[in-house]
Scaffold this motif. Structure first.
Motif, PDB file in Angstrom:
ATOM      1  N   MET A 294      -9.759 -12.370  -4.630  1.00  0.00           N
ATOM      2  CA  MET A 294      -9.587 -11.621  -5.872  1.00  0.00           C
ATOM      3  C   MET A 294      -8.095 -11.354  -6.019  1.00  0.00           C
ATOM      4  O   MET A 294      -7.459 -10.862  -5.086  1.00  0.00           O
ATOM      5  CB  MET A 294     -10.365 -10.306  -5.787  1.00  0.00           C
ATOM      6  CG  MET A 294     -10.209  -9.398  -6.974  1.00  0.00           C
ATOM      7  SD  MET A 294     -11.021  -7.809  -6.695  1.00  0.00           S
ATOM      8  CE  MET A 294     -12.426  -7.986  -7.749  1.00  0.00           C
ATOM      9  N   LEU A 295      -7.537 -11.678  -7.184  1.00  0.00           N
ATOM     10  CA  LEU A 295      -6.113 -11.501  -7.426  1.00  0.00           C
ATOM     11  C   LEU A 295      -5.898 -10.391  -8.442  1.00  0.00           C
ATOM     12  O   LEU A 295      -6.516 -10.401  -9.508  1.00  0.00           O
ATOM     13  CB  LEU A 295      -5.498 -12.790  -7.978  1.00  0.00           C
ATOM     14  CG  LEU A 295      -5.770 -14.078  -7.221  1.00  0.00           C
ATOM     15  CD1 LEU A 295      -5.146 -15.258  -7.954  1.00  0.00           C
ATOM     16  CD2 LEU A 295      -5.255 -14.005  -5.801  1.00  0.00           C
ATOM     17  N   VAL A 296      -5.017  -9.444  -8.102  1.00  0.00           N
ATOM     18  CA  VAL A 296      -4.611  -8.406  -9.050  1.00  0.00           C
ATOM     19  C   VAL A 296      -3.097  -8.285  -8.966  1.00  0.00           C
ATOM     20  O   VAL A 296      -2.495  -8.551  -7.932  1.00  0.00           O
ATOM     21  CB  VAL A 296      -5.277  -7.034  -8.780  1.00  0.00           C
ATOM     22  CG1 VAL A 296      -6.779  -7.103  -8.973  1.00  0.00           C
ATOM     23  CG2 VAL A 296      -4.938  -6.494  -7.412  1.00  0.00           C
ATOM     24  N   GLN A 297      -2.486  -7.879 -10.079  1.00  0.00           N
ATOM     25  CA  GLN A 297      -1.049  -7.670 -10.061  1.00  0.00           C
ATOM     26  C   GLN A 297      -0.738  -6.490  -9.141  1.00  0.00           C
ATOM     27  O   GLN A 297      -1.502  -5.524  -9.055  1.00  0.00           O
ATOM     28  CB  GLN A 297      -0.536  -7.445 -11.472  1.00  0.00           C
ATOM     29  CG  GLN A 297      -0.616  -8.733 -12.288  1.00  0.00           C
ATOM     30  CD  GLN A 297      -0.229  -8.526 -13.732  1.00  0.00           C
ATOM     31  OE1 GLN A 297      -0.753  -7.649 -14.394  1.00  0.00           O
ATOM     32  NE2 GLN A 297       0.677  -9.361 -14.221  1.00  0.00           N
ATOM     33  N   TYR A 298       0.409  -6.588  -8.456  1.00  0.00           N
ATOM     34  CA  TYR A 298       0.754  -5.576  -7.460  1.00  0.00           C
ATOM     35  C   TYR A 298       0.822  -4.182  -8.071  1.00  0.00           C
ATOM     36  O   TYR A 298       1.390  -3.977  -9.143  1.00  0.00           O
ATOM     37  CB  TYR A 298       2.094  -5.887  -6.785  1.00  0.00           C
ATOM     38  CG  TYR A 298       2.450  -4.810  -5.801  1.00  0.00           C
ATOM     39  CD1 TYR A 298       1.832  -4.765  -4.564  1.00  0.00           C
ATOM     40  CD2 TYR A 298       3.343  -3.807  -6.135  1.00  0.00           C
ATOM     41  CE1 TYR A 298       2.118  -3.751  -3.659  1.00  0.00           C
ATOM     42  CE2 TYR A 298       3.641  -2.783  -5.243  1.00  0.00           C
ATOM     43  CZ  TYR A 298       3.017  -2.764  -4.009  1.00  0.00           C
ATOM     44  OH  TYR A 298       3.280  -1.740  -3.130  1.00  0.00           O
ATOM     45  N   ASP A 299       0.228  -3.250  -7.357  1.00  0.00           N
ATOM     46  CA  ASP A 299       0.263  -1.833  -7.707  1.00  0.00           C
ATOM     47  C   ASP A 299       0.186  -1.070  -6.390  1.00  0.00           C
ATOM     48  O   ASP A 299      -0.730  -1.301  -5.594  1.00  0.00           O
ATOM     49  CB  ASP A 299      -0.941  -1.501  -8.606  1.00  0.00           C
ATOM     50  CG  ASP A 299      -0.983  -0.045  -9.017  1.00  0.00           C
ATOM     51  OD1 ASP A 299      -1.042   0.834  -8.127  1.00  0.00           O
ATOM     52  OD2 ASP A 299      -0.982   0.223 -10.230  1.00  0.00           O
ATOM     53  N   TYR A 300       1.151  -0.184  -6.147  1.00  0.00           N
ATOM     54  CA  TYR A 300       1.186   0.498  -4.861  1.00  0.00           C
ATOM     55  C   TYR A 300      -0.049   1.368  -4.643  1.00  0.00           C
ATOM     56  O   TYR A 300      -0.498   1.553  -3.507  1.00  0.00           O
ATOM     57  CB  TYR A 300       2.478   1.314  -4.691  1.00  0.00           C
ATOM     58  CG  TYR A 300       2.541   2.585  -5.504  1.00  0.00           C
ATOM     59  CD1 TYR A 300       2.162   3.800  -4.933  1.00  0.00           C
ATOM     60  CD2 TYR A 300       2.972   2.582  -6.827  1.00  0.00           C
ATOM     61  CE1 TYR A 300       2.206   4.974  -5.673  1.00  0.00           C
ATOM     62  CE2 TYR A 300       3.025   3.742  -7.565  1.00  0.00           C
ATOM     63  CZ  TYR A 300       2.637   4.933  -6.988  1.00  0.00           C
ATOM     64  OH  TYR A 300       2.671   6.095  -7.729  1.00  0.00           O
ATOM     65  N   LEU A 301      -0.636   1.897  -5.720  1.00  0.00           N
ATOM     66  CA  LEU A 301      -1.847   2.709  -5.570  1.00  0.00           C
ATOM     67  C   LEU A 301      -3.033   1.856  -5.134  1.00  0.00           C
ATOM     68  O   LEU A 301      -3.862   2.291  -4.325  1.00  0.00           O
ATOM     69  CB  LEU A 301      -2.167   3.442  -6.874  1.00  0.00           C
ATOM     70  CG  LEU A 301      -1.161   4.511  -7.287  1.00  0.00           C
ATOM     71  CD1 LEU A 301      -1.488   5.044  -8.677  1.00  0.00           C
ATOM     72  CD2 LEU A 301      -1.120   5.634  -6.269  1.00  0.00           C
ATOM     73  N   VAL A 302      -3.127   0.643  -5.661  1.00  0.00           N
ATOM     74  CA  VAL A 302      -4.200  -0.270  -5.243  1.00  0.00           C
ATOM     75  C   VAL A 302      -3.972  -0.689  -3.793  1.00  0.00           C
ATOM     76  O   VAL A 302      -4.915  -0.779  -3.001  1.00  0.00           O
ATOM     77  CB  VAL A 302      -4.292  -1.494  -6.175  1.00  0.00           C
ATOM     78  CG1 VAL A 302      -5.308  -2.504  -5.656  1.00  0.00           C
ATOM     79  CG2 VAL A 302      -4.651  -1.054  -7.594  1.00  0.00           C
ATOM     80  N   GLU A 303      -2.711  -0.922  -3.428  1.00  0.00           N
ATOM     81  CA  GLU A 303      -2.400  -1.270  -2.040  1.00  0.00           C
ATOM     82  C   GLU A 303      -2.857  -0.151  -1.102  1.00  0.00           C
ATOM     83  O   GLU A 303      -3.503  -0.408  -0.071  1.00  0.00           O
ATOM     84  CB  GLU A 303      -0.899  -1.520  -1.888  1.00  0.00           C
ATOM     85  CG  GLU A 303      -0.488  -1.953  -0.504  1.00  0.00           C
ATOM     86  CD  GLU A 303       0.999  -2.250  -0.412  1.00  0.00           C
ATOM     87  OE1 GLU A 303       1.343  -3.253   0.238  1.00  0.00           O
ATOM     88  OE2 GLU A 303       1.812  -1.480  -0.982  1.00  0.00           O
ATOM     89  N   GLU A 304      -2.573   1.111  -1.463  1.00  0.00           N
ATOM     90  CA  GLU A 304      -3.018   2.248  -0.643  1.00  0.00           C
ATOM     91  C   GLU A 304      -4.534   2.321  -0.581  1.00  0.00           C
ATOM     92  O   GLU A 304      -5.111   2.605   0.471  1.00  0.00           O
ATOM     93  CB  GLU A 304      -2.441   3.554  -1.194  1.00  0.00           C
ATOM     94  CG  GLU A 304      -0.952   3.706  -0.974  1.00  0.00           C
ATOM     95  CD  GLU A 304      -0.370   4.960  -1.633  1.00  0.00           C
ATOM     96  OE1 GLU A 304      -1.134   5.762  -2.222  1.00  0.00           O
ATOM     97  OE2 GLU A 304       0.859   5.130  -1.554  1.00  0.00           O
ATOM     98  N   LEU A 305      -5.200   2.079  -1.707  1.00  0.00           N
ATOM     99  CA  LEU A 305      -6.658   2.100  -1.752  1.00  0.00           C
ATOM    100  C   LEU A 305      -7.248   1.043  -0.812  1.00  0.00           C
ATOM    101  O   LEU A 305      -8.180   1.325  -0.048  1.00  0.00           O
ATOM    102  CB  LEU A 305      -7.138   1.850  -3.189  1.00  0.00           C
ATOM    103  CG  LEU A 305      -8.640   1.702  -3.381  1.00  0.00           C
ATOM    104  CD1 LEU A 305      -9.352   3.025  -3.086  1.00  0.00           C
ATOM    105  CD2 LEU A 305      -8.944   1.236  -4.795  1.00  0.00           C
ATOM    106  N   LEU A 306      -6.708  -0.159  -0.854  1.00  0.00           N
ATOM    107  CA  LEU A 306      -7.194  -1.225   0.021  1.00  0.00           C
ATOM    108  C   LEU A 306      -6.996  -0.872   1.494  1.00  0.00           C
ATOM    109  O   LEU A 306      -7.872  -1.133   2.332  1.00  0.00           O
ATOM    110  CB  LEU A 306      -6.482  -2.541  -0.315  1.00  0.00           C
ATOM    111  CG  LEU A 306      -6.859  -3.159  -1.653  1.00  0.00           C
ATOM    112  CD1 LEU A 306      -5.838  -4.214  -2.070  1.00  0.00           C
ATOM    113  CD2 LEU A 306      -8.257  -3.748  -1.604  1.00  0.00           C
ATOM    114  N   GLN A 307      -5.855  -0.241   1.800  1.00  0.00           N
ATOM    115  CA  GLN A 307      -5.612   0.196   3.180  1.00  0.00           C
ATOM    116  C   GLN A 307      -6.623   1.267   3.581  1.00  0.00           C
ATOM    117  O   GLN A 307      -7.199   1.207   4.678  1.00  0.00           O
ATOM    118  CB  GLN A 307      -4.183   0.724   3.328  1.00  0.00           C
ATOM    119  CG  GLN A 307      -3.147  -0.378   3.236  1.00  0.00           C
ATOM    120  CD  GLN A 307      -1.730   0.136   3.081  1.00  0.00           C
ATOM    121  OE1 GLN A 307      -1.494   1.300   2.752  1.00  0.00           O
ATOM    122  NE2 GLN A 307      -0.762  -0.752   3.285  1.00  0.00           N
ATOM    123  N   ASP A 308      -6.876   2.240   2.694  1.00  0.00           N
ATOM    124  CA  ASP A 308      -7.835   3.307   2.982  1.00  0.00           C
ATOM    125  C   ASP A 308      -9.249   2.767   3.184  1.00  0.00           C
ATOM    126  O   ASP A 308      -9.982   3.232   4.056  1.00  0.00           O
ATOM    127  CB  ASP A 308      -7.856   4.363   1.862  1.00  0.00           C
ATOM    128  CG  ASP A 308      -6.574   5.191   1.804  1.00  0.00           C
ATOM    129  OD1 ASP A 308      -5.785   5.153   2.778  1.00  0.00           O
ATOM    130  OD2 ASP A 308      -6.359   5.854   0.766  1.00  0.00           O
TER     131      ASP A 308
END
Length: 151
Positions: free
Chosen positions: A113-127
């Motif tokens: 799944m590809l999404v444009q970079y967003d630091y909040l989404v990056e944090e969500l994926l890490q969580d």
């Protein structure tokens, strides 16, 4: 020159046909693929107006112009993406639901799944401990936001 319709897509052409042409490219950001009217410049400095009569998005590989010797083709610049690699249908459902709540457009390539970079989404994926990578990658079509209201 004003282009009003797409001739074809280079993926629909025979290799031999492509090889007998000189190719100029128009490099667009993925967000510009949704614009039916715009002024662009090829990698050889030729200015072109695009005014598509057809209601469609541009796609990587679209041929704007072709004659016996030349092709002018759309290419897409790389985007800063989060490439999400869920390990299960549960992880896919979880992240799809979370991204849907944020109205984030996504694209799919194979199992990614590809999404444009967003630091909040990056944090969500890490969580959520869902595997992902941040990559510079070309997409063939634009990330399109779908109009929607909760009202």
């Amino acid at each position: 020159m004003i282009v009003e319709k797409i001739v074809t897509n280079i993926e629909n052409m025979e290799k031999e046909e492509i090889e007998k042409h000189h190719i100029e490219k128009v490099y667009l950001e993925s967000a510009d693929l949704v614009k039916r009217i715009q002024r662009v410049t090829t990698d050889h400095g030729k200015e072109i107006g695009i005014r598509l009569k057809e209601h469609r998005d541009l796609v990587a590989g679209d041929v704007l112009y072709m004659d016996d010797k030349n092709l002018i083709v759309i290419d897409v610049q790389s985007d800063d993406l989060l490439v999400i690699k869920p390990r299960s249908i549960k992880e896919m459902g979880t992240i799809a639901h979370q991204l849907g709540n944020r109205h984030l457009p996504a694209q799919f390539e194979g199992d990614e799944m590809l999404v444009q970079y967003d630091y909040l989404v990056e944090e969500l994926l890490q969580d959520l401990q869902i595997p992902f990578e941040r990559e510079e990658r070309k997409v063939k079509k634009a990330f399109r936001h779908i109009g929607h209201s909760h009202g």
